[in-house]
Design a protein around this motif. Sequence first.
Motif, PDB file in Angstrom:
ATOM      1  N   THR A  11      19.826 -17.607 126.054  1.00 54.33           N
ATOM      2  CA  THR A  11      19.454 -17.057 127.351  1.00 54.33           C
ATOM      3  C   THR A  11      18.360 -16.037 127.107  1.00 54.33           C
ATOM      4  OG1 THR A  11      20.265 -15.953 129.353  1.00 54.33           O
ATOM      5  CG2 THR A  11      21.294 -15.302 127.259  1.00 54.33           C
ATOM      6  N   ALA A  12      17.369 -16.016 127.979  1.00 55.16           N
ATOM      7  CA  ALA A  12      16.225 -15.132 127.773  1.00 55.16           C
ATOM      8  C   ALA A  12      16.049 -14.195 128.964  1.00 55.16           C
ATOM      9  CB  ALA A  12      14.954 -15.946 127.558  1.00 55.16           C
ATOM     10  N   ASN A  13      15.317 -13.159 128.729  1.00 55.06           N
ATOM     11  CA  ASN A  13      14.959 -12.105 129.699  1.00 55.06           C
ATOM     12  C   ASN A  13      16.092 -11.118 129.924  1.00 55.06           C
ATOM     13  OD1 ASN A  13      12.529 -13.519 129.977  1.00 55.06           O
ATOM     14  ND2 ASN A  13      13.211 -14.580 131.815  1.00 55.06           N
ATOM     15  N   LEU A  14      17.313 -11.602 130.224  1.00 57.42           N
ATOM     16  CA  LEU A  14      18.461 -10.723 130.449  1.00 57.42           C
ATOM     17  C   LEU A  14      18.153  -9.650 131.486  1.00 57.42           C
ATOM     18  CD1 LEU A  14      18.851 -12.078 127.588  1.00 57.42           C
ATOM     19  CD2 LEU A  14      20.333 -10.178 127.035  1.00 57.42           C
ATOM     20  N   GLY A  15      17.392 -10.056 132.491  1.00 60.36           N
ATOM     21  CA  GLY A  15      16.965  -9.127 133.530  1.00 60.36           C
ATOM     22  C   GLY A  15      15.566  -8.621 133.262  1.00 60.36           C
ATOM     23  N   PRO A  16      15.414  -7.399 132.734  1.00 61.29           N
ATOM     24  CA  PRO A  16      14.091  -6.781 132.630  1.00 61.29           C
ATOM     25  C   PRO A  16      13.282  -7.187 131.405  1.00 61.29           C
ATOM     26  CG  PRO A  16      15.742  -5.244 131.862  1.00 61.29           C
ATOM     27  CD  PRO A  16      16.487  -6.456 132.373  1.00 61.29           C
ATOM     28  N   GLY A  17      13.879  -7.863 130.428  1.00 63.84           N
ATOM     29  CA  GLY A  17      13.180  -8.121 129.169  1.00 63.84           C
ATOM     30  C   GLY A  17      12.381  -9.402 129.191  1.00 63.84           C
ATOM     31  N   PHE A  18      11.450  -9.516 130.131  1.00 59.40           N
ATOM     32  CA  PHE A  18      10.690 -10.742 130.331  1.00 59.40           C
ATOM     33  C   PHE A  18       9.904 -11.113 129.078  1.00 59.40           C
ATOM     34  CE2 PHE A  18       6.837 -12.946 132.028  1.00 59.40           C
ATOM     35  CZ  PHE A  18       7.492 -14.076 132.507  1.00 59.40           C
ATOM     36  N   ASP A  19      10.188 -12.314 128.549  1.00 60.51           N
ATOM     37  CA  ASP A  19       9.546 -12.832 127.331  1.00 60.51           C
ATOM     38  C   ASP A  19       9.822 -11.980 126.099  1.00 60.51           C
ATOM     39  OD1 ASP A  19       8.531 -14.967 128.706  1.00 60.51           O
ATOM     40  OD2 ASP A  19       6.420 -14.413 128.507  1.00 60.51           O
ATOM     41  N   ALA A  20      10.783 -11.070 126.186  1.00 58.54           N
ATOM     42  CA  ALA A  20      11.034 -10.148 125.082  1.00 58.54           C
ATOM     43  C   ALA A  20      12.477 -10.153 124.590  1.00 58.54           C
ATOM     44  CB  ALA A  20      10.647  -8.720 125.487  1.00 58.54           C
ATOM     45  N   PHE A  21      13.434 -10.403 125.477  1.00 59.71           N
ATOM     46  CA  PHE A  21      14.844 -10.397 125.097  1.00 59.71           C
ATOM     47  C   PHE A  21      15.381 -11.820 125.032  1.00 59.71           C
ATOM     48  CE2 PHE A  21      15.807  -6.049 127.308  1.00 59.71           C
ATOM     49  CZ  PHE A  21      15.020  -5.409 126.372  1.00 59.71           C
ATOM     50  N   GLY A  22      16.207 -12.082 124.043  1.00 54.09           N
ATOM     51  CA  GLY A  22      16.899 -13.358 123.949  1.00 54.09           C
ATOM     52  C   GLY A  22      18.273 -13.158 123.352  1.00 54.09           C
ATOM     53  N   LEU A 205      20.066  -0.224 124.759  1.00 55.51           N
ATOM     54  CA  LEU A 205      21.229   0.645 124.553  1.00 55.51           C
ATOM     55  C   LEU A 205      22.491   0.006 125.117  1.00 55.51           C
ATOM     56  CD1 LEU A 205      22.492   3.414 123.793  1.00 55.51           C
ATOM     57  CD2 LEU A 205      21.821   4.205 126.080  1.00 55.51           C
ATOM     58  N   ALA A 206      22.393  -0.538 126.327  1.00 55.40           N
ATOM     59  CA  ALA A 206      23.576  -1.109 126.975  1.00 55.40           C
ATOM     60  C   ALA A 206      24.108  -2.321 126.218  1.00 55.40           C
ATOM     61  CB  ALA A 206      23.230  -1.503 128.411  1.00 55.40           C
ATOM     62  N   LEU A 207      23.229  -3.170 125.735  1.00 54.97           N
ATOM     63  CA  LEU A 207      23.649  -4.394 125.058  1.00 54.97           C
ATOM     64  C   LEU A 207      24.240  -4.135 123.688  1.00 54.97           C
ATOM     65  CD1 LEU A 207      20.628  -6.570 126.134  1.00 54.97           C
ATOM     66  CD2 LEU A 207      23.013  -7.194 126.538  1.00 54.97           C
ATOM     67  N   THR A 208      23.843  -3.067 123.049  1.00 53.71           N
ATOM     68  CA  THR A 208      24.308  -2.815 121.687  1.00 53.71           C
ATOM     69  C   THR A 208      25.406  -1.765 121.603  1.00 53.71           C
ATOM     70  OG1 THR A 208      22.515  -1.211 121.363  1.00 53.71           O
ATOM     71  CG2 THR A 208      22.116  -3.480 120.652  1.00 53.71           C
ATOM     72  N   ASP A 209      25.388  -0.778 122.508  1.00 57.00           N
ATOM     73  CA  ASP A 209      26.289   0.359 122.326  1.00 57.00           C
ATOM     74  C   ASP A 209      27.022   0.799 123.582  1.00 57.00           C
ATOM     75  OD1 ASP A 209      27.330   2.426 120.539  1.00 57.00           O
ATOM     76  OD2 ASP A 209      26.134   3.839 121.728  1.00 57.00           O
ATOM     77  N   ARG A 210      26.411   0.612 124.763  1.00 52.83           N
ATOM     78  CA  ARG A 210      26.986   1.172 125.985  1.00 52.83           C
ATOM     79  C   ARG A 210      27.072   0.109 127.077  1.00 52.83           C
ATOM     80  NH1 ARG A 210      25.805   6.589 126.671  1.00 52.83           N
ATOM     81  NH2 ARG A 210      26.971   6.397 128.633  1.00 52.83           N
ATOM     82  N   PRO A 211      27.959  -0.872 126.938  1.00 51.76           N
ATOM     83  CA  PRO A 211      28.016  -1.963 127.924  1.00 51.76           C
ATOM     84  C   PRO A 211      28.334  -1.495 129.340  1.00 51.76           C
ATOM     85  CG  PRO A 211      29.880  -2.071 126.398  1.00 51.76           C
ATOM     86  CD  PRO A 211      28.927  -1.076 125.840  1.00 51.76           C
ATOM     87  N   GLU A 212      28.889  -0.297 129.496  1.00 52.43           N
ATOM     88  CA  GLU A 212      29.157   0.208 130.845  1.00 52.43           C
ATOM     89  C   GLU A 212      27.866   0.456 131.628  1.00 52.43           C
ATOM     90  OE1 GLU A 212      29.051   3.946 128.227  1.00 52.43           O
ATOM     91  OE2 GLU A 212      29.689   1.844 128.067  1.00 52.43           O
ATOM     92  N   LEU A 213      26.727   0.452 130.931  1.00 53.64           N
ATOM     93  CA  LEU A 213      25.435   0.659 131.582  1.00 53.64           C
ATOM     94  C   LEU A 213      24.736  -0.650 131.950  1.00 53.64           C
ATOM     95  CD1 LEU A 213      24.021   3.480 129.257  1.00 53.64           C
ATOM     96  CD2 LEU A 213      25.043   3.756 131.527  1.00 53.64           C
ATOM     97  N   LEU A 214      25.386  -1.783 131.708  1.00 56.18           N
ATOM     98  CA  LEU A 214      24.713  -3.074 131.874  1.00 56.18           C
ATOM     99  C   LEU A 214      24.271  -3.356 133.302  1.00 56.18           C
ATOM    100  CD1 LEU A 214      26.738  -5.397 129.480  1.00 56.18           C
ATOM    101  CD2 LEU A 214      24.264  -4.978 129.424  1.00 56.18           C
ATOM    102  N   LEU A 215      25.011  -2.913 134.292  1.00 57.99           N
ATOM    103  CA  LEU A 215      24.623  -3.217 135.665  1.00 57.99           C
ATOM    104  C   LEU A 215      23.251  -2.619 135.971  1.00 57.99           C
ATOM    105  CD1 LEU A 215      25.348  -4.518 138.357  1.00 57.99           C
ATOM    106  CD2 LEU A 215      26.452  -2.368 139.021  1.00 57.99           C
ATOM    107  N   ALA A 216      23.072  -1.352 135.669  1.00 57.96           N
ATOM    108  CA  ALA A 216      21.767  -0.725 135.883  1.00 57.96           C
ATOM    109  C   ALA A 216      20.722  -1.302 134.938  1.00 57.96           C
ATOM    110  CB  ALA A 216      21.868   0.786 135.696  1.00 57.96           C
ATOM    111  N   ALA A 217      21.130  -1.593 133.700  1.00 59.86           N
ATOM    112  CA  ALA A 217      20.180  -2.026 132.671  1.00 59.86           C
ATOM    113  C   ALA A 217      19.613  -3.409 132.916  1.00 59.86           C
ATOM    114  CB  ALA A 217      20.851  -1.981 131.296  1.00 59.86           C
ATOM    115  N   THR A 218      20.257  -4.221 133.732  1.00 59.96           N
ATOM    116  CA  THR A 218      19.774  -5.585 133.983  1.00 59.96           C
ATOM    117  C   THR A 218      18.973  -5.690 135.274  1.00 59.96           C
ATOM    118  OG1 THR A 218      21.976  -6.071 134.882  1.00 59.96           O
ATOM    119  CG2 THR A 218      21.528  -6.786 132.620  1.00 59.96           C
TER     120      THR A 218
END
Length: 292
Positions: A11-22, A205-218
Amino acid sequence: MKFTVTVAASTANLGPGFDAFGMALGLHDAVEVRVTGTGLKVEVIDAGAGDMGGVPTDETHLVVTALRRAAERLGIEVPGLHLRCHNAIPHARGLGSSAAAVVAGIVAGYTLAGAPIDDEALQLAAEFEGHADNAAASLLGGFVLAWHSGDRFFAERLVPNPAIRPVVAVPEERSSTGETRGLLPESVPHADAAFTAGRAALAVLALTDRPELLLAATEDKLHQDYRAPAYPASAKLVRALREEGVAAAISGAGPTVLALTTSGILPGGVDVTGFTVSELPVDMSGVRVTTG
């Protein structure tokens, strides 16, 4: 010589990481490779077989094309080939089926050459699509940060927080990366770009250490809203999940919806009619080769 290359969906992008997150997911294609004296035979099983996807079974098959390109780069001659492609990754759904095929072919070429996987393998894979997010995830496993500088592609693998349990909702409809990219504007407001850059930093940060921040982070203002007309049902599901507090986004070019949960399930009150919902763990292994 006979071996099997097993490669994960992504899965790519994961919200804000366009062409950068996978991120690599626990759904796999397996390509059995057997060297023969001459000729080419390609068998496609499951996803992409027959009328389901119209996948070619000649030299234009993506695994074959990638294998040939890797062999050429490594300076080896490949005699006849017999490939059996056991496909579980659905095609044109935003789960990296094309990148997985490319990675499988390149790794097969490296295996035939007896060469260890190196940085050049990522270059070869990324050249096919012009970005490295899906390919790097399938190649390395885990959560990846991908970027390019000049004509070189780079990626770093990070370990996602073990509490994160991805769930995908896959519709029957298909999507084309080329078509959805055509919906993107050539420029966006500076405020939207700044917003998305901040969320992308937060997402690491949310994906590696603070998953409680994922809603805002995506959250994203760079690409998803512009492409929503291509898959209205998926966009509606993303909105419904986020209203329920679930960190949801479009997976890659869509139309699959990715939900980054800590429970492995979606809220019962959300209508998922028309979608097949599955929990897919993060694949931490990356591409694998087994002999025999």
